[in-house]
Design an enzyme around this catalytic site. Sequence first.
Site, mmCIF file in Angstrom:
data_model
loop_
_atom_site.group_PDB
_atom_site.id
_atom_site.type_symbol
_atom_site.label_atom_id
_atom_site.label_comp_id
_atom_site.label_asym_id
_atom_site.label_seq_id
_atom_site.Cartn_x
_atom_site.Cartn_y
_atom_site.Cartn_z
ATOM 1 N N GLY A 3 0.804 -1.207 0.000
ATOM 2 C CA GLY A 3 0.000 0.000 0.000
ATOM 3 C C GLY A 3 0.839 1.260 0.000
ATOM 4 N N CYS A 4 0.359 2.253 0.735
ATOM 5 C CA CYS A 4 1.033 3.547 0.771
ATOM 6 C C CYS A 4 2.417 3.466 1.392
ATOM 7 C CB CYS A 4 0.180 4.556 1.533
ATOM 8 S SG CYS A 4 -1.447 4.866 0.794
ATOM 9 N N ALA A 5 2.706 2.399 2.142
ATOM 10 C CA ALA A 5 4.014 2.248 2.774
ATOM 11 C C ALA A 5 5.097 1.839 1.788
ATOM 12 C CB ALA A 5 3.942 1.209 3.894
#
Length: 355
Positions: free
Chosen positions: A137-139
């Site tokens: 994801g955004c990580a």
Amino acid sequence: MTRVLGVSTVYPPHRYTQQEITDVLASCLPSGADSRLLRRLHAAAQVDARHLALPLEEYRELGSFGHTNGLFVELAVVLGAEAVERALEDAGVRAEEVDLIVSTTVTGIAAPSVDARLAARVGLRPDVKRLPLFGLGCAAGAAGLARVHDFLAGPPGRTALLLSTELCSLTLQPTDTSPANLVAGSLFGDGAAALVAVSGDEAAAGQAARARGPKVVATRSRLYPGTGHLLGWDVGDWGFRMVLGREIPDLVRLHVAEEVESFLAAHDLKPRDVAAWICHPGGPRILDALTEELGLPDAALAASRRALAATGNLSSASVLQILRDTCAVPPPPGAAGLMIAFGPGFSSELVLLAW
């Protein structure tokens, strides 16, 4: 040592104001649905404009998951190739010098992966090592840089490339009135980013003199048990449906701020010692939570707030976008920087940088 030599960010050509996007998505709601919540969320998102993979009117009827994923593959390769070429040019590195490409996305599925599809197009060697990542994801922008650092910790003279390609708008569920989907529709934009890094003082010696990018000092990955149900995708015939718990800002307050302080303390640093904050702009509430819990001045996360306003949340590409902006006006030599991003798991990724 890992040194960043070049970073690029590219966007699809279709750019719209937040108000234009709000009006179209409000018109897509099922008959009888109240659009007031959607409009309130869009107004509160602190997003001014976003780039979209498709012309705005085409989001009224996106079609099946197969159709939208096909669009993702087609457009991600074009956008990703442009990001790679720009990053290589910025770094002064030839494509055939790249030993590893790490590619990340969470907004589409491709096998062969996006990096494999664009390798010949941009001139990567047939024996280039590839590490496609999905599900972070955004990580993944920060995690991808951490994995690049792991690779470059080996023999000196290596060159690695990180590519993030996120077409968040293609996951949109226009008729879904759940709060999670409405929040996602208010925040996410489309874009791609790439980063070039090298290992070893000798390998970087010639380029480092003109490079504005930082060195990677250390990294940390963390999973927070019992939180996996709060962030991610619900995958079905409809495609990707957002799972976004309201508790996320509270998790940032409870866990991530303490994680940041612990990570910095391991390197004899405190939050006040960090000159450059490269923080994923997950939304205003998350940025507010970090600012308050770490006792940061309002200006500390200004780069993240500017990125959110200008392009929305680009998922894993956002931290690379903010790193690029930071490198354009770098902090003084010797200054510390910290890259922070969050993803499903619930998880955090930290990368300590030094200019």
